[in-house]
Structures are given as structure tokens and as C-alpha cells.
Design a protein around this motif. Structure first.
Motif, PDB file in Angstrom:
ATOM      1  N   ILE A   1       0.831  -1.203   0.000  1.00 48.63           N
ATOM      2  CA  ILE A   1       0.000   0.000   0.000  1.00 48.63           C
ATOM      3  C   ILE A   1       0.867   1.255   0.000  1.00 48.63           C
ATOM      4  O   ILE A   1       0.629   2.195  -0.771  1.00 48.63           O
ATOM      5  CB  ILE A   1      -0.936   0.001   1.225  1.00 48.63           C
ATOM      6  N   LEU A   2       1.899   1.270   0.855  1.00 45.34           N
ATOM      7  CA  LEU A   2       2.798   2.429   0.913  1.00 45.34           C
ATOM      8  C   LEU A   2       3.531   2.618  -0.406  1.00 45.34           C
ATOM      9  O   LEU A   2       3.716   3.747  -0.873  1.00 45.34           O
ATOM     10  CB  LEU A   2       3.802   2.245   2.046  1.00 45.34           C
ATOM     11  N   ASP A   3       3.951   1.515  -1.003  1.00 48.22           N
ATOM     12  CA  ASP A   3       4.679   1.594  -2.268  1.00 48.22           C
ATOM     13  C   ASP A   3       3.804   2.199  -3.362  1.00 48.22           C
ATOM     14  O   ASP A   3       4.254   3.050  -4.133  1.00 48.22           O
ATOM     15  CB  ASP A   3       5.151   0.204  -2.676  1.00 48.22           C
ATOM     16  N   ARG A   4       2.545   1.787  -3.402  1.00 49.89           N
ATOM     17  CA  ARG A   4       1.640   2.304  -4.435  1.00 49.89           C
ATOM     18  C   ARG A   4       1.324   3.783  -4.216  1.00 49.89           C
ATOM     19  O   ARG A   4       1.121   4.522  -5.180  1.00 49.89           O
ATOM     20  CB  ARG A   4       0.354   1.481  -4.450  1.00 49.89           C
ATOM     21  N   LYS A   5       1.297   4.203  -2.957  1.00 51.65           N
ATOM     22  CA  LYS A   5       0.963   5.593  -2.666  1.00 51.65           C
ATOM     23  C   LYS A   5       2.140   6.539  -2.833  1.00 51.65           C
ATOM     24  O   LYS A   5       1.977   7.704  -3.190  1.00 51.65           O
ATOM     25  CB  LYS A   5       0.430   5.711  -1.231  1.00 51.65           C
ATOM     26  N   ASN A   6       3.352   6.041  -2.551  1.00 53.37           N
ATOM     27  CA  ASN A   6       4.510   6.930  -2.473  1.00 53.37           C
ATOM     28  C   ASN A   6       5.551   6.728  -3.555  1.00 53.37           C
ATOM     29  O   ASN A   6       6.378   7.603  -3.783  1.00 53.37           O
ATOM     30  CB  ASN A   6       5.200   6.746  -1.115  1.00 53.37           C
TER      31      ASN A   6
END
Length: 500
Positions: free
Chosen positions: A487-492
Motif C-alpha cells: 500500500i505504501l509503495d503504491r501511494k509513495n
């Protein structure tokens, strides 16, 4: 006031003031004085007398740690003055071509120096700071990498001062071998395992988020960063990379040898028993002292530096350690006023835990959260071990080794987690010192990272408690962390941002 909720006031005051005013020394002192006033019934003379007494006892009881820091500061100053750090920096500049490579090298070096977190923080910061500066990595990011490879690595390393600290925290009549229990906890120490994976993913993914991202963007936009500069050391020698590598290797070897020696290896005890019974602080002093002897011979015989330059490094190295030593002394005093002899914060926490301990399925998660809060409030992992591990033995019982192992691993994980994020923790302080980063900037930027991993740990320990299986808890924690990282990778991650 002793053993009541009022015992929480001193650490809360110190931490709140530190975060609000960004003045660590005064915040700690006010927190200490507030505790002394509570203990003495608002008697100012007795309160000050109590503070001085506690501080004297704490400094006397931790003098070996202060000696080790002083000797280590001298070692660092000698390595710098010899030109070895510059030589390493030039080599690293040729070999490390990217920000990712610089961060990975920092993480690798931090993982390699597993003997002690103090040694880890100061050495990694000194060696890697010029390399990360070249690749425009902020000091706050460097401080996080240093901090995340200090205590989390040491708490799962059998040959470390931390293993000895854990073993010494067991009740004397427990009938359980402390070192064996420590080895059992390693696969279930979720905070240490998940932090290493989280840090590696952040480095390889090439992104940051929350406070760290905002901080990095501000530094890039303003073109400057608030740093804490140590006294400049004039490079006087013609040192090579070997003049940096050899002292570090020798220091590790001598510190490990010191642990074996103080543990009784010369009296015929086994290696495992020697590590379990060693005096870790004295071992570090012995290791650092004999490392100075080695450097004296190694440098002067080869004429890397002159005798007078060797002597000059003593005052420079000790002066560089004074800020960290001051905060450590104040943090120890705060821990002292909260101890069983005064406000007894551990007694209050123990009563709270004791009231909830019958809920067997929640026990590991409860232990993790309580250890987090206690280590955060007092700034000490080792003190948290000493308070909560005997409680775990009393509640779970030494006969139920499986449940005891899971609960103990939760305590160790929670203690490291709370220590990692606490502004008055010694390792947090030394990570800031090693990176020469403003201390409050380091604390505020790493809080979201610590909380992210801590949330995954809570879920993992809930699973371990419900199933009474530590392996299921570890697997659950890893799966939850994997989801969070995706999730963090997709957002950032810029790649996904560009696709949107």
C-alpha cells in the motif's frame, strides 16, 4: 505518590516538553525535578538533594558506560585524524554510485557491528556520514537507518551486550537458563525482524512517507539542514582504508573477548555460559581500551600520525561525547526517580499488567504494548526487561516454556520499539549524535515508521496469543507488513504516481 498513576508524570512532562520546546536538557531536568517534588512532598531542598543523590548513584553505577563512550570517542577521533575516514570516504565515493547504494552500505555496516548498540550508533555515523552527505541524504534519514540497525540488530544477536542484559533480567530462582531463553525468542521478536524488512524495503523502493518525506522535501527546497556539528578534527595523517577497517575489527574482537573473559572463560566455563554471565559494560571498556593500545602501535609504528597528534585526539574525542553523556546522565536520573526506590513506575505498571494477565490469548499483545509504553516513558530497554520479564515469569510460569517464550519475545520487542521512538532513549540520543542530526528532528521523523511496524507487531502477537504458536504470530506479522508495504509503495513510489 509511589506506585500510583502519578508516577507517570515525570516521563510525560519530560517527553512533552522535549517535543514542544525542542530543548532536551532542560526538558529532562524539569521532568526529573517534577518527580523529585512528588516524591518529597513539594520540599524543594529535599527534592534537589534527592536528584543529586540519584544522579550520583546512576553515574557511579554506569561509569563503565561513560568510560566506554569516552574511549570510543577517542577511537573515532584518531581514525578521523589519521585520514582513514577520508580514505574510506574516497573509496566509498568511487564504489558507491547512488543514494540507494549509500543507504544499503549504511544498513550493512550497522548490521555488521552487532556487539553493542552504542558502538554501532557512533561508528556507523562517523564512517557513513560523508558518503550519505555526498548523495544528499538528509541527516534525519541517516539517523533513522543508524537507529534501526542498532538495538533491533543487537536484540537478535546472541553475541551482544543485549543478550547478556536479557539473561540477567530473569528471576534468580526461575530455574531457566537466560541465554537459552534468549535464543528461543529470536524468531518471535517481531519488532526487530519487521523493522529490518521495513527498512530494506524503504531503501530499495526509494521513497519515504509522512514526517520523513515532508522533512526531506523541506531540506531539498531550502537547501540546508539543521545539524549538530562536532568539533572539527584536523586531518594530520596519511591513513588508508585499512586504518579504519582494522581498528573496527579489532574493537569487535576485543569486545567479544572481553565478554568471554568477564564471563569466566579463563575459569573453565563454556562459551555460552560465559556470554550469559559476562559484565557487558566492563567488557566494552576493556575492548575499547585495548583497541586504543592497538591503534597506538598500529599508527605510530607505521608513522600514520605523530605522537603529539595521537595525544591531541584524546581531548577531541572526549569533548565530542559530552553532549551524549550529558543527556545520558539526565535520562538515567529520570529513570532513577521512576524506579522502585522512589516513584515506582514499575510497580504501577506491574499492577495494571497483573490485572489483565489472566486473559491468556491477549497476553503477548498486552506485554508488547506495556513494554512499548514503559520503554518510551523511561527511555531504557534494559530497565524494561528488568521490570517486565519477572512479571511474565510470575504470570505465565516457568513450566509453560512455549507461552513464556512468546511473552518474553513480546516484552523484548516492545522494549526495543519503545526505546527506538523515545526522545530520552540512549540509543536514540546516540543515533542523533552519530549522524550529527538535530535530536528532535530525528525523533519526530522516525515516529511514523516505528508506529507502522509496531501496528504489525500487535496483530502478530494477537495471532501468537490466540493460537499459542509463535511461528504463526511471526508469519502473521510478516503478512500484515507485506500488505502495508504494498500500500505504501503504491501511494509513495514515483512509478505508480506517474501512472495515475
Amino acid at each position: 505518590m509511589s506506585g500510583t498513576i502519578f508516577a507517570l508524570i515525570p516521563p510525560i512532562v519530560a517527553i512533552a516538553l522535549a517535543l514542544i520546546t525542542k530543548e532536551v536538557y532542560l526538558s529532562l531536568l524539569i521532568g526529573i525535578l517534577s518527580g523529585a517534588f512528588l516524591f518529597t512532598g513539594l520540599n524543594p531542598v529535599h527534592a534537589v538533594e534527592t536528584v543529586i543523590s540519584i544522579m550520583g548513584d546512576k553515574i557511579g553505577g554506569n561509569v563503565n558506560i561513560l568510560l566506554f563512550l569516552s574511549f570510543l570517542g577517542i577511537v573515532v577521533a584518531l581514525i578521523t585524524k589519521s585520514g582513514a575516514s577520508r580514505a574510506y570516504g574516497e573509496w566509498a565515493a568511487r564504489s558507491i554510485k547512488s543514494r540507494r547504494g549509500a543507504l544499503l552500505a549504511t544498513m550493512f555496516l550497522g548490521s555488521l557491528i552487532f556487539v553493542d548498540d552504542y558502538f554501532n550508533c557512533l561508528t556507523v555515523g562517523t564512517v557513513m556520514r560523508p558518503v550519505t552527505d555526498k548523495h544528499k541524504i538528509t541527516r534525519a534519514k541517516l539517523a533513522y537507518i543508524i537507529d534501526a540497525t542498532a538495538a533491533p540488530i543487537c536484540i537478535i544477536a546472541p553475541i551482544s551486550s543485549w543478550a547478556a542484559a536479557v539473561g540477567s533480567s530473569l528471576p534468580e530462582d526461575s530455574g531457566v537458563d537466560g541465554f537459552s531463553l534468549f535464543l528461543r525468542t529470536i524468531p518471535f521478536n517481531l519488532y526487530a525482524i519487521l523493522t529490518i524488512i521495513f527498512m530494506l524495503f524503504i531503501i530499495l523502493g526509494g521513497f519515504d512517507f509522512a514526517a520523513m518525506k515532508k522533512y526531506n522535501e523541506r531540506v531539498e527546497r531550502e537547501g540546508k539542514e539543521k545539524t549538530i556539528d562536532a568539533e572539527a578534527v584536523t586531518i594530520a595523517g596519511n591513513g588508508k582504508v585499512i586504518d579504519l577497517v582494522a581498528p573496527i575489527i579489532i574493537l569487535i574482537v576485543f569486545c567479544i573477548s572481553g565478554m568471554l573473559y568477564t564471563g569466566g572463560i579463563m575459569e573453565g566455563v563454556g562459551i555460552v555460559e560465559a556470554f550469559a554471565n559476562c559484565d557487558s559494560a566492563l567488557s566494552l571498556v576493556l575492548g575499547s581500551f585495548f583497541t586504543l593500545v592497538f591503534i597506538f602501535i598500529f599508527y605510530l609504528v607505521r608513522k600514520v600520525i605523530r605522537f603529539n597528534e595521537f595525544c591531541e585526539s584524546f581531548t577531541i574525542g572526549i569533548k565530542a561525547m559530552i553532549p551524549a553523556i550529558m543527556i545520558l546522565c539526565l535520562a538515567w536520573t529520570l529513570s532513577g526517580i521512576c524506579s522502585a526506590d522512589y516513584l515506582n513506575i514499575g510497580g504501577y505498571v506491574g499492577s495494571v499488567v497483573g490485572g489483565s494477565a489472566l486473559v491468556g490469548a491477549l497476553m503477548p499483545a498486552i506485554m508488547f504494548l506495556v513494554a512499548c509504553g514503559l520503554a518510551f516513558s523511561t527511555g531504557t530497554s534494559w530497565g524494561t526487561f528488568g521490570i517486565l520479564i519477572p512479571i511474565a515469569f510470575a504470570v505465565v510460569g516457568a513450566e509453560n516454556m512455549n507461552a513464556l517464550t512468546i511473552s518474553t519475545s513480546a516484552i523484548l520487542a516492545g522494549a526495543v520499539c519503545g526505546d527506538h521512538v523515545s526522545p530520552i532513549s540512549d540509543t536514540t540520543i546516540l543515533a542523533s549524535a552519530g549522524a550529527q542530526c538535530d535530536h528532535i528532528n530525528h525523533v519526530s521523523t522516525q515516529i511514523p515508521y516505528v508506529l507502522c511496524v509496531a501496528g504489525c507487531c500487535v496483530i502478530g502477537y494477537l495471532a501468537a496469543g490466540i493460537t499459542q504458536n509463535g511461528w504463526i504470530g511471526t508469519l502473521t506479522g510478516l503478512l500484515v507488513l507485506a500488505v502495508v508495504l504494498v500500500i505504501l509503495d503504491r501511494k509513495n513510489n514515483p512509478k505508480f504516481a506517474a501512472r495515475r
